[in-house]
Design a protein around this motif. Structure first.
Motif, PDB file in Angstrom:
ATOM      1  N   GLU A  49     -58.667 -51.586 -28.230  1.00 45.48           N
ATOM      2  CA  GLU A  49     -59.700 -50.864 -28.587  1.00 45.48           C
ATOM      3  C   GLU A  49     -61.128 -51.464 -27.944  1.00 45.48           C
ATOM      4  OE1 GLU A  49     -60.310 -47.951 -30.331  1.00 45.48           O
ATOM      5  OE2 GLU A  49     -57.958 -47.960 -30.551  1.00 45.48           O
ATOM      6  N   THR A  50     -61.029 -52.758 -27.543  1.00 45.57           N
ATOM      7  CA  THR A  50     -62.327 -53.206 -27.094  1.00 45.57           C
ATOM      8  C   THR A  50     -62.559 -52.594 -25.743  1.00 45.57           C
ATOM      9  OG1 THR A  50     -60.858 -54.931 -26.335  1.00 45.57           O
ATOM     10  CG2 THR A  50     -62.057 -55.487 -28.151  1.00 45.57           C
ATOM     11  N   LYS A  51     -61.716 -51.934 -24.912  1.00 49.99           N
ATOM     12  CA  LYS A  51     -62.028 -51.600 -23.578  1.00 49.99           C
ATOM     13  C   LYS A  51     -62.564 -50.060 -23.752  1.00 49.99           C
ATOM     14  CE  LYS A  51     -58.635 -54.143 -20.896  1.00 49.99           C
ATOM     15  NZ  LYS A  51     -57.304 -54.179 -20.768  1.00 49.99           N
ATOM     16  N   THR A  52     -63.650 -49.932 -22.981  1.00 49.77           N
ATOM     17  CA  THR A  52     -64.328 -48.697 -23.312  1.00 49.77           C
ATOM     18  C   THR A  52     -63.676 -47.532 -22.180  1.00 49.77           C
ATOM     19  OG1 THR A  52     -65.896 -49.323 -21.546  1.00 49.77           O
ATOM     20  CG2 THR A  52     -66.389 -49.803 -23.810  1.00 49.77           C
ATOM     21  N   GLY A  53     -64.223 -46.312 -22.267  1.00 51.27           N
ATOM     22  CA  GLY A  53     -64.071 -45.183 -21.341  1.00 51.27           C
ATOM     23  C   GLY A  53     -63.649 -44.067 -22.306  1.00 51.27           C
ATOM     24  N   PHE A  54     -63.493 -42.906 -21.443  1.00 50.13           N
ATOM     25  CA  PHE A  54     -62.895 -41.575 -21.958  1.00 50.13           C
ATOM     26  C   PHE A  54     -61.629 -41.654 -22.221  1.00 50.13           C
ATOM     27  CE2 PHE A  54     -66.777 -40.873 -19.157  1.00 50.13           C
ATOM     28  CZ  PHE A  54     -67.574 -40.210 -19.821  1.00 50.13           C
ATOM     29  N   SER A  55     -61.215 -41.046 -23.061  1.00 52.75           N
ATOM     30  CA  SER A  55     -59.685 -40.692 -23.290  1.00 52.75           C
ATOM     31  C   SER A  55     -59.142 -39.663 -22.415  1.00 52.75           C
ATOM     32  CB  SER A  55     -59.358 -40.342 -24.960  1.00 52.75           C
ATOM     33  OG  SER A  55     -59.997 -38.749 -24.831  1.00 52.75           O
ATOM     34  N   PRO A  56     -57.943 -39.626 -21.991  1.00 56.69           N
ATOM     35  CA  PRO A  56     -57.546 -38.529 -20.976  1.00 56.69           C
ATOM     36  C   PRO A  56     -58.001 -37.208 -21.487  1.00 56.69           C
ATOM     37  CG  PRO A  56     -55.861 -39.967 -21.251  1.00 56.69           C
ATOM     38  CD  PRO A  56     -56.989 -40.550 -22.423  1.00 56.69           C
ATOM     39  N   GLU A  57     -57.881 -36.868 -22.670  1.00 56.27           N
ATOM     40  CA  GLU A  57     -58.196 -35.627 -23.299  1.00 56.27           C
ATOM     41  C   GLU A  57     -59.859 -35.373 -23.131  1.00 56.27           C
ATOM     42  OE1 GLU A  57     -56.670 -37.839 -25.308  1.00 56.27           O
ATOM     43  OE2 GLU A  57     -54.860 -37.048 -24.738  1.00 56.27           O
ATOM     44  N   GLU A  58     -60.544 -36.468 -23.478  1.00 57.04           N
ATOM     45  CA  GLU A  58     -61.952 -36.148 -23.157  1.00 57.04           C
ATOM     46  C   GLU A  58     -62.417 -35.840 -21.779  1.00 57.04           C
ATOM     47  OE1 GLU A  58     -63.985 -38.966 -26.629  1.00 57.04           O
ATOM     48  OE2 GLU A  58     -63.292 -39.779 -24.779  1.00 57.04           O
ATOM     49  N   LEU A  59     -61.783 -36.547 -20.848  1.00 56.69           N
ATOM     50  CA  LEU A  59     -62.031 -36.247 -19.281  1.00 56.69           C
ATOM     51  C   LEU A  59     -61.737 -35.187 -18.900  1.00 56.69           C
ATOM     52  CD1 LEU A  59     -63.735 -38.189 -17.409  1.00 56.69           C
ATOM     53  CD2 LEU A  59     -61.507 -38.734 -16.515  1.00 56.69           C
ATOM     54  N   LEU A  60     -60.378 -34.531 -19.350  1.00 55.74           N
ATOM     55  CA  LEU A  60     -59.985 -33.416 -18.822  1.00 55.74           C
ATOM     56  C   LEU A  60     -60.767 -32.071 -19.302  1.00 55.74           C
ATOM     57  CD1 LEU A  60     -56.074 -34.136 -19.235  1.00 55.74           C
ATOM     58  CD2 LEU A  60     -57.412 -33.711 -17.211  1.00 55.74           C
ATOM     59  N   ASP A  61     -60.940 -32.265 -20.620  1.00 56.73           N
ATOM     60  CA  ASP A  61     -62.154 -31.327 -21.376  1.00 56.73           C
ATOM     61  C   ASP A  61     -63.537 -31.369 -20.476  1.00 56.73           C
ATOM     62  OD1 ASP A  61     -60.543 -30.587 -23.273  1.00 56.73           O
ATOM     63  OD2 ASP A  61     -61.634 -31.630 -24.675  1.00 56.73           O
ATOM     64  N   PHE A  62     -64.047 -32.326 -20.153  1.00 64.52           N
ATOM     65  CA  PHE A  62     -65.201 -32.492 -19.331  1.00 64.52           C
ATOM     66  C   PHE A  62     -65.121 -31.750 -18.304  1.00 64.52           C
ATOM     67  CE2 PHE A  62     -67.686 -34.582 -15.942  1.00 64.52           C
ATOM     68  CZ  PHE A  62     -68.703 -34.425 -16.378  1.00 64.52           C
ATOM     69  N   PHE A  63     -63.965 -31.891 -17.413  1.00 64.04           N
ATOM     70  CA  PHE A  63     -63.994 -31.178 -16.128  1.00 64.04           C
ATOM     71  C   PHE A  63     -63.453 -29.738 -16.175  1.00 64.04           C
ATOM     72  CE2 PHE A  63     -63.753 -35.508 -14.298  1.00 64.04           C
ATOM     73  CZ  PHE A  63     -64.587 -35.409 -13.267  1.00 64.04           C
ATOM     74  N   SER A  64     -62.521 -29.312 -17.110  1.00 65.88           N
ATOM     75  CA  SER A  64     -62.247 -28.014 -17.398  1.00 65.88           C
ATOM     76  C   SER A  64     -63.539 -27.080 -17.916  1.00 65.88           C
ATOM     77  CB  SER A  64     -60.934 -27.827 -18.136  1.00 65.88           C
ATOM     78  OG  SER A  64     -61.262 -28.178 -19.628  1.00 65.88           O
ATOM     79  N   SER A  65     -64.428 -27.794 -18.582  1.00 63.42           N
ATOM     80  CA  SER A  65     -65.594 -27.165 -18.906  1.00 63.42           C
ATOM     81  C   SER A  65     -66.672 -27.061 -17.853  1.00 63.42           C
ATOM     82  CB  SER A  65     -66.043 -27.532 -20.202  1.00 63.42           C
ATOM     83  OG  SER A  65     -66.367 -28.846 -20.200  1.00 63.42           O
ATOM     84  N   HIS A  66     -66.280 -27.733 -16.663  1.00 62.95           N
ATOM     85  CA  HIS A  66     -67.224 -27.800 -15.729  1.00 62.95           C
ATOM     86  C   HIS A  66     -68.424 -28.458 -16.004  1.00 62.95           C
ATOM     87  CE1 HIS A  66     -65.383 -24.248 -13.105  1.00 62.95           C
ATOM     88  NE2 HIS A  66     -64.552 -24.892 -13.753  1.00 62.95           N
ATOM     89  N   GLY A  67     -68.352 -29.726 -16.788  1.00 62.80           N
ATOM     90  CA  GLY A  67     -69.519 -30.449 -17.502  1.00 62.80           C
ATOM     91  C   GLY A  67     -70.444 -31.204 -16.199  1.00 62.80           C
ATOM     92  N   TYR A  68     -69.708 -31.305 -15.100  1.00 68.06           N
ATOM     93  CA  TYR A  68     -70.364 -31.782 -13.837  1.00 68.06           C
ATOM     94  C   TYR A  68     -71.518 -30.760 -13.091  1.00 68.06           C
ATOM     95  CZ  TYR A  68     -66.507 -29.108 -11.849  1.00 68.06           C
ATOM     96  OH  TYR A  68     -65.640 -27.943 -11.838  1.00 68.06           O
TER      97      TYR A  68
END
Ligand code: PLP
Length: 224
Positions: free
Chosen positions: A122-141
């Motif tokens: 749990e101590t490691k940080t970062g996006f979960s796979p779902e969060e990152l895929l959502d970010f890209f599929s919603s064109h968050g960039y």
């Protein structure tokens, strides 16, 4: 030739077969160790603290590419602007937006990797796979103005269980592939998969890494 130079050359030879790049993780190691690695042809170094990076860069050759690989607090972003060739550890949208805003303010484009969290800790940080895929599929960039998304970075679980380590790297590579497969045709330059450290980089290469971050194997144990 010293131990550091030996290790650099040995690792370079091994990475060549994979077309992978080496980030020599120099955090907590002195400038003279970095100079020895540089002398052996190494040009990419990884640091995990903004202050340490700022202290080291003026003492070392200007053609070094500095990668920031540690957890980055938003209040340290400004101090880092223009000092890195890649920030590998974007672990939240808030941090991404801060990097983008500060880059625009500084009149530069900052290259970054999105950090994925797949490990057991749990101590490691970062996006979960779902969060990152959502970010890209919603064109968050699309709202980014001064940030170039260059790929993903991730760590495997801290375990002796080789199967788990392999599965973690496999999961990171799968997210990277899914992002690329779903990306519009004009989405360029998303091609880095940074995974693998001293204990597990050969497994990472096997699972599709093209950038490894190695500290201890090169420089020895860190003195914190
Ligand atoms: C410190 C660190 C490394 C290097 O770890 P070693 O085990 O010394 O090779 C790699 N990646 C990240 C994100 C780190 O913080």
């Amino acid at each position: 030739m010293g131990h550091i130079a030996d290790e650099i050359q040995r690792i370079h030879r091994e990475l060549e077969t994979y077309g992978a790049e080496l980030v020599a993780v120099s955090k907590f190691h002195p400038a003279e160790s970095i100079r020895e690695a540089y002398g052996a042809g190494q040009r990419i170094f990884g640091e995990s603290r903004a202050q340490e990076l700022a202290a080291k860069t003026p003492q070392l050759p200007a053609d070094i590419h500095w990668h920031f690989i540690g957890h980055l607090q938003t209040n340290k972003v400004r101090a880092l602007m223009g000092r890195t060739s890649l920030i590998e550890s974007i672990d939240s949208l808030h941090l991404l937006q801060t990097v983008d805003r500060e880059s625009e303010r500084a009149g530069i484009v900052t290259r970054v990797l999105m950090q994925l969290h797949v490990a057991a800790e749990e101590t490691k940080t970062g996006f979960s796979p779902e969060e990152l895929l959502d970010f890209f599929s919603s064109h968050g960039y699309e709202s980014l103005r001064a940030t170039h998304l260059c790929g993903v970075m991730g760590m495997a679980s801290n375990t002796d269980d080789i199967a788990r380590i392999r599965a973690d790297f496999h999961a990171i590579r799968a997210v990277f592939d899914a992002i690329r497969d779903g990306a519009p045709a004009d989405f360029h330059g998303f091609d880095i998969v940074s995974m693998g450290m001293s204990s597990d980089w050969r497994i990472a290469l096997d699972e599709g890494s093209n950038m490894v971050r190695i500290g201890t194997d090169i420089f020895g144990p860190r003195q914190y």
